[in-house]
Scaffold this motif. Structure first.
Motif, PDB file in Angstrom:
ATOM      1  N   GLY A 198      50.199  50.147  35.476  1.00  0.00           N
ATOM      2  CA  GLY A 198      51.375  50.985  35.227  1.00  0.00           C
ATOM      3  C   GLY A 198      52.437  50.876  36.302  1.00  0.00           C
ATOM      4  N   ASN A 199      52.568  49.697  36.911  1.00  0.00           N
ATOM      5  CA  ASN A 199      53.529  49.547  38.004  1.00  0.00           C
ATOM      6  C   ASN A 199      54.902  49.106  37.504  1.00  0.00           C
ATOM      7  N   GLU A 200      55.748  48.658  38.428  1.00  0.00           N
ATOM      8  CA  GLU A 200      57.133  48.326  38.082  1.00  0.00           C
ATOM      9  C   GLU A 200      57.266  47.117  37.167  1.00  0.00           C
ATOM     10  N   HIS A 201      56.192  46.371  36.985  1.00  0.00           N
ATOM     11  CA  HIS A 201      56.234  45.202  36.105  1.00  0.00           C
ATOM     12  C   HIS A 201      55.723  45.513  34.697  1.00  0.00           C
ATOM     13  N   PHE A 202      55.465  46.786  34.428  1.00  0.00           N
ATOM     14  CA  PHE A 202      54.930  47.193  33.125  1.00  0.00           C
ATOM     15  C   PHE A 202      55.831  46.723  31.985  1.00  0.00           C
ATOM     16  N   ASP A 203      57.115  47.022  32.063  1.00  0.00           N
ATOM     17  CA  ASP A 203      58.037  46.703  30.961  1.00  0.00           C
ATOM     18  C   ASP A 203      58.154  45.197  30.732  1.00  0.00           C
ATOM     19  N   ALA A 204      58.139  44.425  31.811  1.00  0.00           N
ATOM     20  CA  ALA A 204      58.249  42.967  31.666  1.00  0.00           C
ATOM     21  C   ALA A 204      57.037  42.406  30.939  1.00  0.00           C
ATOM     22  N   GLU A 205      55.866  42.921  31.250  1.00  0.00           N
ATOM     23  CA  GLU A 205      54.678  42.420  30.578  1.00  0.00           C
ATOM     24  C   GLU A 205      54.606  42.897  29.122  1.00  0.00           C
ATOM     25  N   ILE A 206      55.077  44.107  28.853  1.00  0.00           N
ATOM     26  CA  ILE A 206      55.160  44.559  27.464  1.00  0.00           C
ATOM     27  C   ILE A 206      56.067  43.620  26.670  1.00  0.00           C
ATOM     28  N   GLU A 207      57.173  43.238  27.262  1.00  0.00           N
ATOM     29  CA  GLU A 207      58.092  42.334  26.578  1.00  0.00           C
ATOM     30  C   GLU A 207      57.436  40.982  26.323  1.00  0.00           C
ATOM     31  N   GLU A 208      56.661  40.504  27.289  1.00  0.00           N
ATOM     32  CA  GLU A 208      55.964  39.228  27.107  1.00  0.00           C
ATOM     33  C   GLU A 208      54.902  39.328  26.015  1.00  0.00           C
ATOM     34  N   MET A 209      54.225  40.460  25.945  1.00  0.00           N
ATOM     35  CA  MET A 209      53.238  40.656  24.897  1.00  0.00           C
ATOM     36  C   MET A 209      53.902  40.734  23.522  1.00  0.00           C
ATOM     37  N   ARG A 210      55.061  41.347  23.430  1.00  0.00           N
ATOM     38  CA  ARG A 210      55.785  41.362  22.149  1.00  0.00           C
ATOM     39  C   ARG A 210      56.112  39.937  21.712  1.00  0.00           C
ATOM     40  N   GLU A 211      56.540  39.144  22.665  1.00  0.00           N
ATOM     41  CA  GLU A 211      56.850  37.752  22.362  1.00  0.00           C
ATOM     42  C   GLU A 211      55.604  37.009  21.873  1.00  0.00           C
ATOM     43  N   LEU A 212      54.482  37.270  22.529  1.00  0.00           N
ATOM     44  CA  LEU A 212      53.243  36.625  22.127  1.00  0.00           C
ATOM     45  C   LEU A 212      52.870  37.011  20.694  1.00  0.00           C
ATOM     46  N   LEU A 213      52.961  38.296  20.354  1.00  0.00           N
ATOM     47  CA  LEU A 213      52.624  38.740  19.003  1.00  0.00           C
ATOM     48  C   LEU A 213      53.517  38.072  17.963  1.00  0.00           C
ATOM     49  N   SER A 214      54.785  37.946  18.286  1.00  0.00           N
ATOM     50  CA  SER A 214      55.706  37.258  17.381  1.00  0.00           C
ATOM     51  C   SER A 214      55.310  35.792  17.205  1.00  0.00           C
ATOM     52  N   ASN A 215      54.968  35.139  18.305  1.00  0.00           N
ATOM     53  CA  ASN A 215      54.569  33.724  18.234  1.00  0.00           C
ATOM     54  C   ASN A 215      53.250  33.562  17.476  1.00  0.00           C
ATOM     55  N   MET A 216      52.352  34.529  17.632  1.00  0.00           N
ATOM     56  CA  MET A 216      51.094  34.475  16.891  1.00  0.00           C
ATOM     57  C   MET A 216      51.341  34.589  15.391  1.00  0.00           C
ATOM     58  N   GLN A 217      52.286  35.422  15.012  1.00  0.00           N
ATOM     59  CA  GLN A 217      52.646  35.514  13.603  1.00  0.00           C
ATOM     60  C   GLN A 217      53.169  34.173  13.094  1.00  0.00           C
ATOM     61  N   THR A 218      53.993  33.535  13.891  1.00  0.00           N
ATOM     62  CA  THR A 218      54.590  32.265  13.485  1.00  0.00           C
ATOM     63  C   THR A 218      53.539  31.194  13.237  1.00  0.00           C
ATOM     64  N   VAL A 219      52.527  31.122  14.111  1.00  0.00           N
ATOM     65  CA  VAL A 219      51.522  30.067  13.967  1.00  0.00           C
ATOM     66  C   VAL A 219      50.287  30.531  13.192  1.00  0.00           C
ATOM     67  N   GLY A 220      50.205  31.832  12.880  1.00  0.00           N
ATOM     68  CA  GLY A 220      49.117  32.319  12.057  1.00  0.00           C
ATOM     69  C   GLY A 220      47.824  32.607  12.785  1.00  0.00           C
ATOM     70  N   ILE A 221      47.908  33.247  13.958  1.00  0.00           N
ATOM     71  CA  ILE A 221      46.707  33.659  14.701  1.00  0.00           C
ATOM     72  C   ILE A 221      46.569  35.177  14.547  1.00  0.00           C
ATOM     73  N   PRO A 222      45.480  35.671  13.953  1.00  0.00           N
ATOM     74  CA  PRO A 222      45.430  37.093  13.580  1.00  0.00           C
ATOM     75  C   PRO A 222      44.891  38.077  14.610  1.00  0.00           C
ATOM     76  N   PHE A 223      44.233  37.618  15.696  1.00  0.00           N
ATOM     77  CA  PHE A 223      43.594  38.561  16.618  1.00  0.00           C
ATOM     78  C   PHE A 223      43.965  38.287  18.075  1.00  0.00           C
ATOM     79  N   VAL A 224      44.120  39.389  18.824  1.00  0.00           N
ATOM     80  CA  VAL A 224      44.158  39.340  20.288  1.00  0.00           C
ATOM     81  C   VAL A 224      42.992  40.171  20.786  1.00  0.00           C
ATOM     82  N   CYS A 225      42.156  39.600  21.640  1.00  0.00           N
ATOM     83  CA  CYS A 225      41.082  40.353  22.291  1.00  0.00           C
ATOM     84  C   CYS A 225      41.501  40.595  23.736  1.00  0.00           C
TER      85      CYS A 225
END
Length: 372
Positions: free
Chosen positions: A121-148
């Motif tokens: 929960g430090n000052e880099h929280f928002d940046a990593e949330i943004e990176e995770m959003r990008e990852l979820l979008s990219n997973m949709q594009t290539v068709g990967i259904p799960f993140v563990c």
């Protein structure tokens, strides 16, 4: 001197919305009147009358080579799990092409995720949330259904010994809490010791923030987030609280943000470390289980060793029957395999020969349970 080994997860950034999914699967899902998450987690019924729906036989691939991918395809594995390769779509597309060239599919991304600062929960929280959003979008594009993912702050899975002798002298990992102070981390994402502390209350706050930010995005992208338990599931470790360490914690997790996209990775070995009955716990968590790590241990959360999949105390046949009874048809992967002759220098828990034995055992259990 005994060394504590911390074995792996995380690196990465992002976009605020997933592009609309327009692929063939979306058309089929819409026509069938089912949501993206339901479709992503579904797998066809076995056409042979009387057989239960099939689980997705899934494997890590270490090292990640074409030969190992073909080897897995040859023994009946259908899906693989990959580690987060870093930001951008190019590497995911290249990995997908490599996997599909062997007749396999990617089931999940697991490990090296950019969430270490989210947990703290430090000052880099928002940046990593943004990176995770990008990852979820990219997973949709290539068709990967799960993140563990996991929520172990400052560490990943940890062991104090990497060369415990199992059957025939095979090497397995072990943990002894009394040796945990002599810590050496081998994790790619938590290599440096972080002496700061964090409380359970703060971790729950950070987890709820994480879910509130990402579950709506995951739903829109047709991706399921599956939480892995703390391993070992102690109350605290190296000055930091642990919160995903009981069945009740996972019930709290799924109620924090109720959604098909907010799910459980049922790691049998870690739940065994908690001292719970595995088959009844599978039934208790039921539809929330969307991803499975199939393994076993001997001992308890403070002192245990890994075992061959057929050589531990858990009734593995009863576990497989429980998965079938709850209607589980998602990815199931043998985890933390013993290092066999010739692979003693490989990555602990992640060599290939022991995996072949584990899949043969698992396939036999699945077939037997299907006819039971």
């Amino acid at each position: 001197m005994s060394e504590l080994r911390i074995l792996s997860s995380s690196h990465c950034e992002i976009q605020n919305k997933c592009p609309e999914f327009k692929g063939k699967n979306a058309v089929l899902q819409e026509a069938a009147g089912i949501g993206l998450n339901a479709a992503a987690n579904a797998i066809p019924m076995n056409e042979e009358e009387g057989k239960k729906p099939a689980m997705q036989l899934t494997s890590v691939v270490t090292p990640f080579t074409d030969d190992n991918l073909r080897l897995l395809a040859q023994i009946g594995v259908t899906h693989v799990t990959i580690r987060y390769p870093g930001r951008g779509l190019d590497q995911l597309e290249a990995t997908k092409a490599q996997v599909e060239s062997s007749g396999l599919q990617i089931a999940a991304i697991e490990g090296y995720l950019p969430i270490e600062n989210i947990k703290l929960g430090n000052e880099h929280f928002d940046a990593e949330i943004e990176e995770m959003r990008e990852l979820l979008s990219n997973m949709q594009t290539v068709g990967i259904p799960f993140v563990c993912y996991n929520f172990m702050a400052g560490t990943d899975w940890v062991r104090t010994k990497l060369d415990v002798r199992e059957r025939g002298g095979a090497l397995v990992t072990g943990f002894d809490v009394e040796q945990a102070e002599q810590a050496v981390s081998l994790s790619e994402t938590t290599r440096e010791k972080n002496e700061s502390s964090i409380t359970a209350d703060i971790l729950w706050i950070n987890l709820e923030r994480f879910l509130n930010e990402l579950i709506p995005v995951a739903e829109a992208c047709g991706v399921t987030l599956a939480m892995h338990p703390d391993d070992p599931p102690l109350d605290s470790f190296m000055g930091k609280a642990r919160i995903m360490n009981s069945v009740e914690s996972f019930e709290r997790l799924v109620h924090l943000k109720p959604s098909p996209a907010n799910a459980v990775c049922f790691c049998q070995g870690t739940f065994a470390e908690m001292g719970v009955d595995i088959p009844s716990t599978i039934e208790r968590l039921g539809p929330h289980i969307k991803y499975v790590h199939f393994r076993d241990i001997q001992g308890n959360r403070e002192r245990f060793v890994e075992t061959f999949h057929d050589n531990g105390p858990t009734d593995m046949f009863a576990a497989v029957k429980a998965y079938q009874q709850i209607g589980f048809t998602g990815p199931i992967r043998p985890d933390h395999v013993p290092q066999l002759v010739g692979e003693e220098a490989g990555e602990p828990g992640y060599t290939m020969l022991g995996r072949l034995h584990a899949f043969g055992y698992l396939q036999g259990l699945i077939e037997a349970a299907g006819h039971d």
